[in-house]
Motif scaffolding. Structure first.
Motif: not given
Length: 147
Positions: A90-109
């Protein structure tokens, strides 16, 4: 006895196998339908995402049917270390989700607006947490003797 059926009685194993066979056939026919629609020019999602969504839907149906049939988890006689592993997952999943949310705008660009990989990663993390929750709930339900 195979570790995947540990704790399940013979009837639960048969139910699980029956539901699994039906789910595989459903997956097969949904994939054929998707291929046929794509051949006719109907595209409802881009390539890797459409396969993932079909698999996610079929797996959800499979898990729901297993839990309703009482064939997901057998009774557990003693507490094992699986709770620690579940919390770690669960902790790994939440960290992965947080990372995705934090870098989503950079990934979209960087990808030119294609968010398919981002969607797959986010859904995978959420599904992993849901599966762990369902497993714990099913084990607790079977330990109380409920069907």
């Amino acid at each position: 006895m195979n570790k995947s059926v540990k704790g399940l009685d013979e009837m639960q194993v048969k139910r699980r196998d029956h539901i699994g066979n039906q789910s595989f056939l459903l997956l097969f026919y949904l994939q054929l339908l998707d291929i046929g629609l794509r051949g006719l020019g109907v595209t409802w999602l881009e390539y890797p995402v459409n396969i993932f969504v079909i698999m996610l839907v079929v797996m959800s149906i499979y898990l729901i049917r297993l839990i309703k049939a009482g064939a997901y988890a057998g009774t557990v006689e003693k507490k094992t270390k699986s709770t620690r592993a579940a919390w770690t997952a669960c902790a790994v999943s939440f960290i992965a989700c947080g990372t995705v949310i934090a870098y989503s705008s950079k990934l979209k660009e960087e990808t030119g607006g294609d968010v398919g990989a981002l969607l797959l990663l986010g859904i995978s993390a959420v599904v992993m947490v849901a599966v762990i929750f369902v497993q714990r709930w099913s084990e607790r339900r079977n330990n109380r003797g409920d069907d």
